[in-house]
Design an enzyme around this catalytic site. Sequence first.
Site, PDB file in Angstrom:
ATOM      1  N   LYS A  33       0.843  -1.208   0.000  1.00  0.00           N
ATOM      2  CA  LYS A  33       0.000   0.000   0.000  1.00  0.00           C
ATOM      3  C   LYS A  33       0.877   1.256   0.000  1.00  0.00           C
ATOM      4  O   LYS A  33       2.097   1.171   0.217  1.00  0.00           O
ATOM      5  CB  LYS A  33      -0.917  -0.026   1.223  1.00  0.00           C
ATOM      6  CG  LYS A  33      -0.172   0.028   2.553  1.00  0.00           C
ATOM      7  CD  LYS A  33      -1.091  -0.319   3.722  1.00  0.00           C
ATOM      8  CE  LYS A  33      -0.346  -0.226   5.042  1.00  0.00           C
ATOM      9  NZ  LYS A  33      -1.133  -0.757   6.164  1.00  0.00           N
ATOM     10  N   MET A  73      12.152  24.820   3.251  1.00  0.00           N
ATOM     11  CA  MET A  73      11.363  24.015   2.320  1.00  0.00           C
ATOM     12  C   MET A  73      12.252  23.147   1.413  1.00  0.00           C
ATOM     13  O   MET A  73      11.955  21.974   1.180  1.00  0.00           O
ATOM     14  CB  MET A  73      10.481  24.918   1.450  1.00  0.00           C
ATOM     15  CG  MET A  73       9.515  24.152   0.575  1.00  0.00           C
ATOM     16  SD  MET A  73       8.561  25.208  -0.528  1.00  0.00           S
ATOM     17  CE  MET A  73       7.495  26.063   0.625  1.00  0.00           C
ATOM     18  N   TYR A  80      16.468  30.444   9.000  1.00  0.00           N
ATOM     19  CA  TYR A  80      15.240  31.136   9.430  1.00  0.00           C
ATOM     20  C   TYR A  80      15.169  31.254  10.943  1.00  0.00           C
ATOM     21  O   TYR A  80      15.495  30.301  11.667  1.00  0.00           O
ATOM     22  CB  TYR A  80      14.004  30.351   8.984  1.00  0.00           C
ATOM     23  CG  TYR A  80      13.625  30.546   7.539  1.00  0.00           C
ATOM     24  CD1 TYR A  80      13.370  31.826   7.024  1.00  0.00           C
ATOM     25  CD2 TYR A  80      13.489  29.452   6.696  1.00  0.00           C
ATOM     26  CE1 TYR A  80      13.001  31.990   5.699  1.00  0.00           C
ATOM     27  CE2 TYR A  80      13.109  29.614   5.370  1.00  0.00           C
ATOM     28  CZ  TYR A  80      12.871  30.889   4.871  1.00  0.00           C
ATOM     29  OH  TYR A  80      12.500  31.046   3.583  1.00  0.00           O
ATOM     30  N   ARG A 104     -11.048  -0.098  14.303  1.00  0.00           N
ATOM     31  CA  ARG A 104     -10.671   0.772  13.186  1.00  0.00           C
ATOM     32  C   ARG A 104     -11.412   0.345  11.932  1.00  0.00           C
ATOM     33  O   ARG A 104     -12.148   1.105  11.341  1.00  0.00           O
ATOM     34  CB  ARG A 104      -9.152   0.707  12.984  1.00  0.00           C
ATOM     35  CG  ARG A 104      -8.616   1.683  11.978  1.00  0.00           C
ATOM     36  CD  ARG A 104      -7.117   1.573  11.815  1.00  0.00           C
ATOM     37  NE  ARG A 104      -6.705   0.329  11.176  1.00  0.00           N
ATOM     38  CZ  ARG A 104      -5.483   0.107  10.684  1.00  0.00           C
ATOM     39  NH1 ARG A 104      -4.548   1.041  10.782  1.00  0.00           N
ATOM     40  NH2 ARG A 104      -5.171  -1.051  10.118  1.00  0.00           N
TER      41      ARG A 104
END
Length: 375
Positions: free
Chosen positions: A61, A318, A270, A156
Amino acid sequence: MRTARAFGSRARFLLDLGRAQAETTAMATGFLTIDLDALARNWTVLDKASGGGVESGAVVKANGYGLGASAVARRLARAGARRFFVAAAEEGAAVRRALGPGPEIGVFGGHMAGDADKLRAHGLVPMLNSIEQLTRHFEALPGHPFGVQIDSGMNRLGLEPAEWAAVREIAISAAPRLVMSHLACADDPDHPINASQLRCFREMTDGCGIPRSLSATGGILLGADYHFEVTRPGIGVYGGRPFEGAEPVVTLDLPVIQVREVMPGEAVGYGVTWKAEHPTRVATVAAGYADGIFRYFAHQGRMMHHGTPCPILGRVSMDLITVDVTHLPEDPVSLQLLGESQTVDDVADAARTIGYEILTSLGARYGRRYLGGGA
Ligand SMILES: *Cc1c(COP(=O)(O)O)cnc(C)c1O
């Protein structure tokens, strides 16, 4: 000497990066090497641990835990896996395209509204989770194979014990491929819920005459009582805990864009959260939180240079990370985030998460290269 060595390693790195870029349309901010032979060996060890007469499936998955479901599934099929599991029908379609007809592909999410065409076209086996899904399946695809997921205490997915009791006879008469449930705490062998879920699963399924499955990686390691006829290893195949003997599967190398000297009192990054106390060489690496390197990782995180740890300085941006390389004998061309000397679980611990999240967050911008298996 030093220059020649530095040039040699730079040339090698650029060659690898160039290859990785040529093999992908993505802009490589670094490259991932996925060792399919190590992956296959991990599966084989878990298959053996599942015991004779037990069939080990493979969970692919979330795009094969982030590593590429097609390449992973093909390699595991070659290693002997005959039963694969995905989360949703869409993922199952991709795995079927990679594997062709033959292997069974189970869908944990079951039969959702609108799935019928996909399930039929790709020969997928939904694990039906509710009376609503059972009804939908029998109406939309009568005679199409299915499995049933029952809830043994995790709350679940799956039919509750009372629901199962109500439909058990009719469901079993339609010969499901599998009756399965999932353990909530299999990574903690001492947790009392393991035994309680095992008892509950047995009470609901003893004598049903259908192949049963309770265990993922953690459950396989709990012992034979938990194995039944089919196991469903995932994370251990990809090299993660709780399978302590797993071989690492992923290497992640990140290019250094530039290196600079920072003087005492100067800050980096930053929020100017890190200030130099001594003259420090700072390497700026081309990857960041947009590539799945979590901001929290900066607190205790480090990158590796031929096994030598290099601490992260300041915040993760980022697309960039700043790293202390003062102690290295030469300025690095690349730094390694994942590999032999720092595993997926090491990074997960430093980022206060789990290996599953590190793997499934690996960025789309990385170049990818597969070793072994001719995928
Ligand atoms: C993800 C998953 C697995 C595989 O679990 P691992 O811990 O990765 O081995 C097995 N069964 C179900 C139902 C799952 O959701």
